[in-house]
Design an enzyme around this catalytic site. Sequence first.
Site, PDB file in Angstrom:
ATOM      1  N   SER A 194     -12.465  -1.067   4.402  1.00  0.00           N
ATOM      2  CA  SER A 194     -11.892   0.263   4.217  1.00  0.00           C
ATOM      3  C   SER A 194     -12.817   1.328   4.813  1.00  0.00           C
ATOM      4  CB  SER A 194     -11.614   0.491   2.718  1.00  0.00           C
ATOM      5  OG  SER A 194     -10.766   1.581   2.522  1.00  0.00           O
ATOM      6  N   ASP A 288      -0.204  -1.506   3.079  1.00  0.00           N
ATOM      7  CA  ASP A 288      -1.405  -0.669   3.076  1.00  0.00           C
ATOM      8  C   ASP A 288      -1.191   0.531   3.996  1.00  0.00           C
ATOM      9  OD1 ASP A 288      -3.965   0.412   3.217  1.00  0.00           O
ATOM     10  OD2 ASP A 288      -4.942  -1.442   3.842  1.00  0.00           O
ATOM     11  N   HIS A 318      -3.897  -3.188   0.163  1.00  0.00           N
ATOM     12  CA  HIS A 318      -5.272  -2.720   0.328  1.00  0.00           C
ATOM     13  C   HIS A 318      -6.135  -3.295  -0.797  1.00  0.00           C
ATOM     14  CE1 HIS A 318      -8.054   0.049   2.255  1.00  0.00           C
ATOM     15  NE2 HIS A 318      -8.527   0.355   1.063  1.00  0.00           N
TER      16      HIS A 318
END
Length: 347
Positions: A194, A288, A318
Amino acid sequence: MSDEKHGEPNPIVNALSNTIAAIRADDDQLELAKAHEALHPKAIEKLSVQEARSQPTVADAVKHLLMQQGRATDPTALVPGVRATPLSIDTDSGPLPATVYTPEDATGQGAELPVVLFFHGGGWVIADKEVYDGGARGLAKQAHAIVVSVDYRQAPEHKFPAAWDDALASYRWLTQFASRIGGDARRLALAGESAGGNLAVATAIAARDAGLPLPRHVLSVYPVAQTSLNTESYLENAIAKPLNRAMVKWFVDHLVRTEDDLADPRLSLIDADLRGLPPVTIINARLDPLRSDGAKLEDALQKAGTPVQRREYEGVAHEFFGAAAVLEKARLAQAYAGDRLRESLAV
């Protein structure tokens, strides 16, 4: 507004998000989402930074689900054969806490192991290396490498580009002192999830520009790679869980000093000079908001002539990558990432 209601998700949006997930998510991803919901997470975009940092994480949900299943929750039982030890990395801005994950079957063999420098996620604002233990520990096992997971400085206390400076400083330290942890400074890689997936790519660029030895590989798991909130996947997954469009805006608003930072190529990687980088592996989740970021980064790397492979995993969201204890796709993604890293880090 009462304290009880403060930060509660909108009930209609919440119900709709759950309904969509029930149609699109794998069964085990759905079970994990329900375990997270059982911990009553509030809507991070409605909270103060301090409140957001105390919310239950996906790692908490994994632990909750394992307990429901009557399984062990100890990380050493979930990923046997990996030893974790603390480390402090000295930088110009002060010491950075880190955790070193070492495959136990490698100790005592004399040969130095390759080292993967790992950056956790959390939008540069929340979370830490403990929350992302599952991904880092899994990579140590799958890549048969030492993984160093570092806690960089976070916004809003330390705004952009503090985290990027810390990431480069950590990498610079490893190029000089990898042998202190049994590592081979000639065989380094970068990885992250991320926000950390962004830092991994940005650090490779910064290392190239600073004339440091290049890493052998970059693993970027559902990275932030640009700053528009109007990509296909942002619109498609605007109310997804555990990450939604409003949360990303909240993270970025706390991160940047001015609007100009949004155009900085360290944050908008697709606008950076991506030439001359080592092979890159990008991992994305279908459910996501950041999926399109990964696709756009893949395109930009290809145009720059940098070798890249990207895999997109259907039916997961995610944060799935670190949840290999309960998600089949996470196990597959970690094995794929390990293969890619091993190939580049071979002697």
